[in-house]
Every structure is written in C-alpha cells, then in structure tokens.
Scaffold this motif. Structure first.
Motif, PDB file in Angstrom:
ATOM      1  N   HIS A 109     -13.399  -0.063 -54.529  1.00  0.00           N
ATOM      2  CA  HIS A 109     -13.072  -0.086 -53.094  1.00  0.00           C
ATOM      3  C   HIS A 109     -12.037   0.993 -52.787  1.00  0.00           C
ATOM      4  O   HIS A 109     -11.563   1.682 -53.702  1.00  0.00           O
ATOM      5  CB  HIS A 109     -12.588  -1.472 -52.679  1.00  0.00           C
ATOM      6  N   THR A 110     -11.655   1.093 -51.532  1.00  0.00           N
ATOM      7  CA  THR A 110     -10.816   2.229 -51.134  1.00  0.00           C
ATOM      8  C   THR A 110      -9.388   1.828 -50.772  1.00  0.00           C
ATOM      9  O   THR A 110      -8.749   2.490 -49.961  1.00  0.00           O
ATOM     10  CB  THR A 110     -11.464   2.983 -49.956  1.00  0.00           C
ATOM     11  N   ALA A 111      -8.896   0.729 -51.362  1.00  0.00           N
ATOM     12  CA  ALA A 111      -7.504   0.355 -51.097  1.00  0.00           C
ATOM     13  C   ALA A 111      -6.567   1.436 -51.635  1.00  0.00           C
ATOM     14  O   ALA A 111      -6.913   2.169 -52.558  1.00  0.00           O
ATOM     15  CB  ALA A 111      -7.184  -0.986 -51.752  1.00  0.00           C
ATOM     16  N   CYS A 112      -5.368   1.512 -51.066  1.00  0.00           N
ATOM     17  CA  CYS A 112      -4.377   2.476 -51.531  1.00  0.00           C
ATOM     18  C   CYS A 112      -3.935   2.105 -52.951  1.00  0.00           C
ATOM     19  O   CYS A 112      -4.036   0.952 -53.370  1.00  0.00           O
ATOM     20  CB  CYS A 112      -3.133   2.426 -50.647  1.00  0.00           C
ATOM     21  N   ALA A 113      -3.393   3.091 -53.646  1.00  0.00           N
ATOM     22  CA  ALA A 113      -2.789   2.803 -54.948  1.00  0.00           C
ATOM     23  C   ALA A 113      -1.665   1.796 -54.747  1.00  0.00           C
ATOM     24  O   ALA A 113      -0.907   1.906 -53.793  1.00  0.00           O
ATOM     25  CB  ALA A 113      -2.256   4.089 -55.559  1.00  0.00           C
ATOM     26  N   GLY A 114      -1.597   0.811 -55.618  1.00  0.00           N
ATOM     27  CA  GLY A 114      -0.510  -0.163 -55.547  1.00  0.00           C
ATOM     28  C   GLY A 114      -0.667  -1.215 -54.470  1.00  0.00           C
ATOM     29  O   GLY A 114       0.285  -1.934 -54.166  1.00  0.00           O
ATOM     30  N   CYS A 115      -1.859  -1.334 -53.884  1.00  0.00           N
ATOM     31  CA  CYS A 115      -2.089  -2.299 -52.795  1.00  0.00           C
ATOM     32  C   CYS A 115      -1.935  -3.732 -53.314  1.00  0.00           C
ATOM     33  O   CYS A 115      -2.659  -4.167 -54.202  1.00  0.00           O
ATOM     34  CB  CYS A 115      -3.480  -2.109 -52.206  1.00  0.00           C
ATOM     35  N   GLY A 116      -0.999  -4.469 -52.744  1.00  0.00           N
ATOM     36  CA  GLY A 116      -0.783  -5.852 -53.159  1.00  0.00           C
ATOM     37  C   GLY A 116      -1.892  -6.768 -52.689  1.00  0.00           C
ATOM     38  O   GLY A 116      -2.242  -7.744 -53.343  1.00  0.00           O
ATOM     39  N   GLN A 117      -2.464  -6.433 -51.530  1.00  0.00           N
ATOM     40  CA  GLN A 117      -3.482  -7.298 -50.947  1.00  0.00           C
ATOM     41  C   GLN A 117      -4.768  -7.304 -51.770  1.00  0.00           C
ATOM     42  O   GLN A 117      -5.374  -8.357 -51.979  1.00  0.00           O
ATOM     43  CB  GLN A 117      -3.776  -6.836 -49.519  1.00  0.00           C
ATOM     44  N   SER A 118      -5.190  -6.121 -52.262  1.00  0.00           N
ATOM     45  CA  SER A 118      -6.437  -6.063 -53.017  1.00  0.00           C
ATOM     46  C   SER A 118      -6.294  -6.851 -54.319  1.00  0.00           C
ATOM     47  O   SER A 118      -7.214  -7.556 -54.734  1.00  0.00           O
ATOM     48  CB  SER A 118      -6.838  -4.612 -53.300  1.00  0.00           C
ATOM     49  N   LEU A 119      -5.110  -6.763 -54.925  1.00  0.00           N
ATOM     50  CA  LEU A 119      -4.869  -7.517 -56.159  1.00  0.00           C
ATOM     51  C   LEU A 119      -4.899  -9.018 -55.868  1.00  0.00           C
ATOM     52  O   LEU A 119      -5.550  -9.790 -56.576  1.00  0.00           O
ATOM     53  CB  LEU A 119      -3.509  -7.100 -56.748  1.00  0.00           C
ATOM     54  N   ALA A 120      -4.234  -9.413 -54.799  1.00  0.00           N
ATOM     55  CA  ALA A 120      -4.197 -10.840 -54.449  1.00  0.00           C
ATOM     56  C   ALA A 120      -5.599 -11.360 -54.142  1.00  0.00           C
ATOM     57  O   ALA A 120      -5.963 -12.464 -54.561  1.00  0.00           O
ATOM     58  CB  ALA A 120      -3.276 -11.051 -53.253  1.00  0.00           C
ATOM     59  N   ALA A 121      -6.410 -10.561 -53.452  1.00  0.00           N
ATOM     60  CA  ALA A 121      -7.769 -10.996 -53.098  1.00  0.00           C
ATOM     61  C   ALA A 121      -8.587 -11.234 -54.360  1.00  0.00           C
ATOM     62  O   ALA A 121      -9.357 -12.190 -54.448  1.00  0.00           O
ATOM     63  CB  ALA A 121      -8.442  -9.943 -52.216  1.00  0.00           C
ATOM     64  N   ARG A 122      -8.411 -10.376 -55.347  1.00  0.00           N
ATOM     65  CA  ARG A 122      -9.126 -10.530 -56.612  1.00  0.00           C
ATOM     66  C   ARG A 122      -8.652 -11.788 -57.349  1.00  0.00           C
ATOM     67  O   ARG A 122      -9.467 -12.570 -57.843  1.00  0.00           O
ATOM     68  CB  ARG A 122      -8.908  -9.283 -57.485  1.00  0.00           C
ATOM     69  N   LEU A 123      -7.348 -11.995 -57.383  1.00  0.00           N
ATOM     70  CA  LEU A 123      -6.805 -13.182 -58.057  1.00  0.00           C
ATOM     71  C   LEU A 123      -7.295 -14.459 -57.386  1.00  0.00           C
ATOM     72  O   LEU A 123      -7.645 -15.437 -58.048  1.00  0.00           O
ATOM     73  CB  LEU A 123      -5.268 -13.128 -58.052  1.00  0.00           C
TER      74      LEU A 123
END
Lengths: 303, 291
Positions: free
Chosen positions: A19-33
């Motif tokens: 996907h195209t989230a910014c580097a270090g995006c907290g939201q994309s990590l949280a969505a995956r978790l």
C-alpha cells in the motif's frame, strides 16, 4: 491470531503490504495488528481518510477480508446496515462487523452516525485510529487534536500557541451511551492492543476502540520514532490507556517505572516545536497539568 | 456554520471540493429558502463517489441546476485564473448580499492547486457594508427577527416561491458576465469555462496564425448563462466546439442557445486530466477541414 489456511494471504497478514502509506505510518501498522488479531471472519466498513486512500487505490487493495468504503461521515450507519442485513438473513454469527476510520471520520464528521449506531445497540466493533488531525487532506485540526498542537487550521505563530482546545473525550462519551465495552489503546503497546481487540470481539453489542497512532508527516517526527513516540504519549500520562465496561473503568495501563516529563514526548515533534521557544514556558506547564490530571484521574501511577 | 453566521448578519463563506459540496446541498437549499447570503466555493475534482483528486468540471449541473431540493438557483461564478478568482470573490459577496441568496464560485482543482502572482484591487470596509436589519441578534427594544424556510400553507409557500423567483429573474437580467476572445469573424466558436478556456486561448491564437478563424465564448457566470454572445456569433459561425473537463454538462446550456442553427461538437475529459493547447489546436484544425 489468524491460522494458516489453504489460500494464505501474503506473509500471513490480512492487511497486505504494497500500500502507499507513508514511511513510519502508525495507522497502517495498527490496522494490520487489528485485522490479524480479529482473523479473517470480518466485514470491514471503512470511512474516508488516510487508511482508506492508501490501502485501496483502484485497482489494488491491501484488504484480504471483505471490505467496503463509502462516505466520510456515514461509516457507522453503513456498518449498522450490514449488521441489520446479516440479522435479517439469520447469519449474524457469520462475521464480526467492524466500522473503522480516523478521528476526523468518527469523532467529528461521522460522530452523529457513531452515536446513533451505538445507541441502537448494533453488534459492531467500532475502531477509531486517532492520529489527532485530518491527515489525509493535509493536517487540519480535528476534535481529537491535542492542546497546543500546530496544524494548518490551528497554526502556531505570533498570536497563537496552536490548537486552543483539549481533546474531545470521545471514549467517555461513547461509554456514556451505555456501550458494554470501550477501550483506549496504542500502536506502541501491541500486546495491549491485541488483547483489547480480541476481548471486544467476544462481547455482544456495540464495542468501541480508540487507538493512538502517530503520524510522522502530520506530527513532524522522524519516521523511525513512531513506536517510541506512541509509548512516550502513554508514559508521560498524556494518552491514558484504559478499559471501560458498562460505563466503569475496569483497567488502566500503569506507567512504569515513573511518569516522564511531557517535554520528552513533545520535543521530537515539529507540531509542538513552538513550545520550546522563549515565552512558551507557561504552555508547557499547562500541558504538564493535563498529564498530571490524567495520572491522578485514571490512577496511572502511584509513586 | 455558514448558515448560522449568515443568519447573524456577517459575511460568511466556506469552501470544499466536490464531495464536501454534495454534503452541503441540503444546507444550501435551506439558505435559499431562508434568504441568507453567503459564498460557497467549490474546487471541483473528478467524481462520482470519492472519485479522484485530479481537477475536473463535473459539478457544473449540480451548481447551475439546483443541487439541493426545491426551486432555486445560485449565481455561479467561474474564474479561469487566480487573479480572476480573487476579483470574483468580492463580486460574489456583493451579489450574495444584493439578492440575499447564496452565491457559488465554481472552479476546477487546478485553480486551487496553482500559484501565481495576484493583485488585490479592492479593499472592503466592514463598517461600510449595507446593513442587514433582518439578521438574528439580541432583540431588546425591537421586534424579534425570525429566520426560517418552513411554510405549511401551500398558498403562502407558493407566494413566497414566486417572490424568490422574482429575485432570480432580476439576477438573470443583471448579473450575466462573459468574455469574448478573438470572436471577430469567428467561424469555429469554442465554448469553454475555467481552466479549459485559458488553455483554449493559446490554441485559438495559434489557429488564427494558421489562418483559421477560431474564437472563444467564455461564460463567467454559468448561471445566469450568457445568451447575447451566442446570438451575436451564430450568423458568422460554421461550427461550435464545447470543451469541458467532464462528460458533457455545459453543452446542454450551449444547445439551448445554439439550438439547431449550427452543429455542436463536444470533447470531454471526465476524471482528472486537462486539455493541452496542442490537443485543442488539433480539434480546431480538424473542424476547419470538415466545415
């Protein structure tokens, strides 16, 4: 956790990379978790916002689960419709209905729809990824922007120290609706996040999760610091992590070994840079007072 | 917020880009019904749905033919440069106050994203603005003002609506704005608004250099839609060419003016792309060949 099946999603993740989230995006990590904690039997209704845009740019998608995007402001209503339809079909145990979005989509523009969906008692897990401003449209302040943060619509400058208001206590407001389960967690506390997601999934009725997700672009911190910043927010007392069951606080994440000064959290972020110039000393005291009050109120630390 | 601020008697505006404007349509209809002046700026992007974020002109019909419910019109101003946008903002507020009706400034996303030098040719003295005795406020010592659009007596509502229509009629008579560019002896008449018109001017200049008599009618008010330049242009014209960054919306108004007097060609770009000068020149030259 999701079990390896016949058609195995990439790297066993239900939220695929690429996907195209910014580097270090907290939201994309949280969505995956969140998704990995829930497993594949979910239907996700997603509000307009960063998460929706960077994960679903046509014709691609990061979502390995049924997923629907509609408007900015109506996601809890769309999820209500999905849940009601499953009920009408007698298939309500088939999947967990998730309604998710950012702080703008849920705490501001979609708040009426959220309030209605919770009050009607739909069996839905509502998730707010709180990155504390409208990041997708260029960092405009939201109801969850913290006090004194500089955004494009609350810029710090000669006449202002940034956002003049405190964060809207959206978790408490939802709890006041009578929601059986309300929790605040953080992408910096993975185990806490996972536990709360799974606990919420096991409860019938409206469940609400608020997840603190740093945004390197909007907050102006180094992309390598996302988790550290998320943890500092908790360790200073500025972002208390707690659970509320039937309106009562039933657990808090304690601060150990002892609370850090708010400066430790504020300093690495450009949105608070103006607080470290001469003349802003009183503002730092006000922010420390917010943290101290949280620590007292939620009993985050008993030294 | 704009409705509330306008009701309290101050000049108020808001701006958004397509989906946000759709969300406001109910409010805009209520503002017309309540006779509240305000300015709404829409920098259009590609739709429908969330669409894209590239520039477009696909909200033309929404802006000019209503948008919300009920019988109403907004004066719709369409700038083609940032300087013109700056100039039209003052006009927009003046027109809104003049008719006690919202005004829409309708521009494509390019104008919102672009930077160019502008001159602020006017100063507004808030104290010198016309008074708004109808506004809500403390009513100590005077009759209270009530702002509403509800009238459950059909006969009364009909009367009220004819009164609104009288205002729209006055706007139709007084507020038409347009630009004619190289229209002398024009045989191929381009009709474009906003950024497309700006690009087309370059193509027309080039076509004229090559001996092709092309010209441009650029409506600045999309509502009320200009009639005069069409009446003037039709006798000498051979063909009309409508170019829009949508799938064909303003062409409906052009057809009302040209009727069947001349053939009307259309080329559209719905979705976020922009015409280039050479592309438009090619279109002009191909029409010249087939005229």
């Amino acid at each position: 956790m999701y079990q390896i099946g016949v058609s195995q999603p990439y790297n066993n993740n239900l939220f695929a990379p690429g996907h195209t989230a910014c580097a270090g995006c907290g939201q994309s990590l949280a969505a995956r978790l969140v998704l990995n904690a829930l497993g594949p039997n979910v239907i996700v209704a997603n509000a307009t916002g960063c998460l929706e845009v960077f994960s679903s740019n046509f014709p691609q998608s990061s979502w390995e689960v049924p997923w629907i995007h509609s408007l900015f402001e109506n996601t809890p209503a769309v999820a209500s419709g999905i849940e009601a339809a499953l009920k009408a079909l007698g298939r309500e145990d088939e999947a967990i209905v998730v309604a998710q979005g950012g702080d703008g989509g849920f705490a501001d523009i979609g708040f009426g729809a959220l309030s209605g969906a919770i009050e009607r008692g739909h069996n839905i897990l509502f998730i707010v990824y709180d990155n504390e401003a409208y990041m997708n449209t260029g960092v405009q302040r939201s109801g969850l922007t913290p006090f004194d943060a500089s955004t494009t619509t609350s810029p710090a400058g000669g006449c202002s120290f940034g956002n003049p208001t405190d964060k809207k206590p959206v978790a408490q407001i939802v709890a006041a609706h009578g929601a059986p389960y309300v929790a605040v967690t953080s992408v910096g506390y993975y185990r806490d996040l996972e536990r709360k997601v799974q606990k919420a999934a096991g409860i019938k009725g409206p469940k609400f999760l608020q997840i603190h997700v740093p945004c390197p672009l909007g907050w102006g911190h180094d992309t390598s610091l996302t988790i550290k910043i998320a943890r500092l927010a908790v360790q200073t007392g500025l972002y208390p992590l707690f659970e509320m069951e039937n309106g009562e606080i039933t657990s808090v994440v304690k601060i150990t070994p002892k609370p850090r000064p708010v400066e430790d959290y504020l300093k690495p972020q450009a949105r608070f840079r103006h607080l470290f110039k001469p003349g802003a000393e009183e503002e730092l005291k006000k922010i420390q007072a917010i943290a101290d009050e949280n620590i007292r109120r939620y009993k985050l630390y008993e030294g | 917020m704009v409705l509330g601020a306008a009701a309290a008697g101050v000049r108020a505006m808001t701006s958004s880009s397509s989906p946000g404007i759709s969300l406001m349509q109910e409010g805009i209809s209520y503002m017309v019904g309540c006779q509240l002046p305000a300015v709404i700026v829409n920098f259009m992007r590609g739709g429908p749905g969330l669409g894209g974020i590239g520039p477009a002109q696909s909200d033309y019909l929404q802006a000019t033919k209503g948008g919300g419910h009920g019988d109403y019109n907004l004066v719709v101003l369409a700038p083609s440069t940032i300087q013109e946008l700056v100039d039209l903002m003052k006009e927009a507020f003046d027109i809104a106050d003049r008719y006690r009706n919202p005004v829409m400034v309708l521009a494509d996303g390019i104008i919102a994203q672009m930077m160019e030098a502008v001159e602020f040719k006017y100063e507004v003295d808030p104290a010198a603005l016309p008074p708004k005795p109808w506004a809500v406020g403390g009513a100590k010592g005077r009759p209270k003002n009530v702002i509403k659009s509800l009238d459950l007596v059909p006969e009364n509502l009909e009367k009220y609506n004819w009164m609104l229509q009288e205002k729209f009629k006055r706007a139709r008579a007084n507020e038409v704005r347009y630009e004619e560019y190289m229209m002398e002896e024009a045989e191929i008449v381009l009709v474009c608004f906003g950024t497309v018109a700006r690009v087309a001017k370059k193509s027309i200049e080039e076509a004229r250099k090559q001996g092709v008599k092309a010209g441009l009618i650029r409506p600045i008010t999309l509502w009320p839609f200009p009639e005069e330049p069409f009446l003037k242009a039709i006798p000498k014209s051979k063909k009309f060419l409508v170019l829009e960054m949508n799938a064909g919306q303003m062409i409906e108004d052009v057809k009302l003016q040209v009727c069947h007097a001349r053939p009307i060609e259309f080329k559209g770009k719905p979705g976020g792309t922009v015409f280039t000068p050479s592309e438009i020149l090619e279109l002009i030259l191909s029409l010249e060949e087939s005229k």
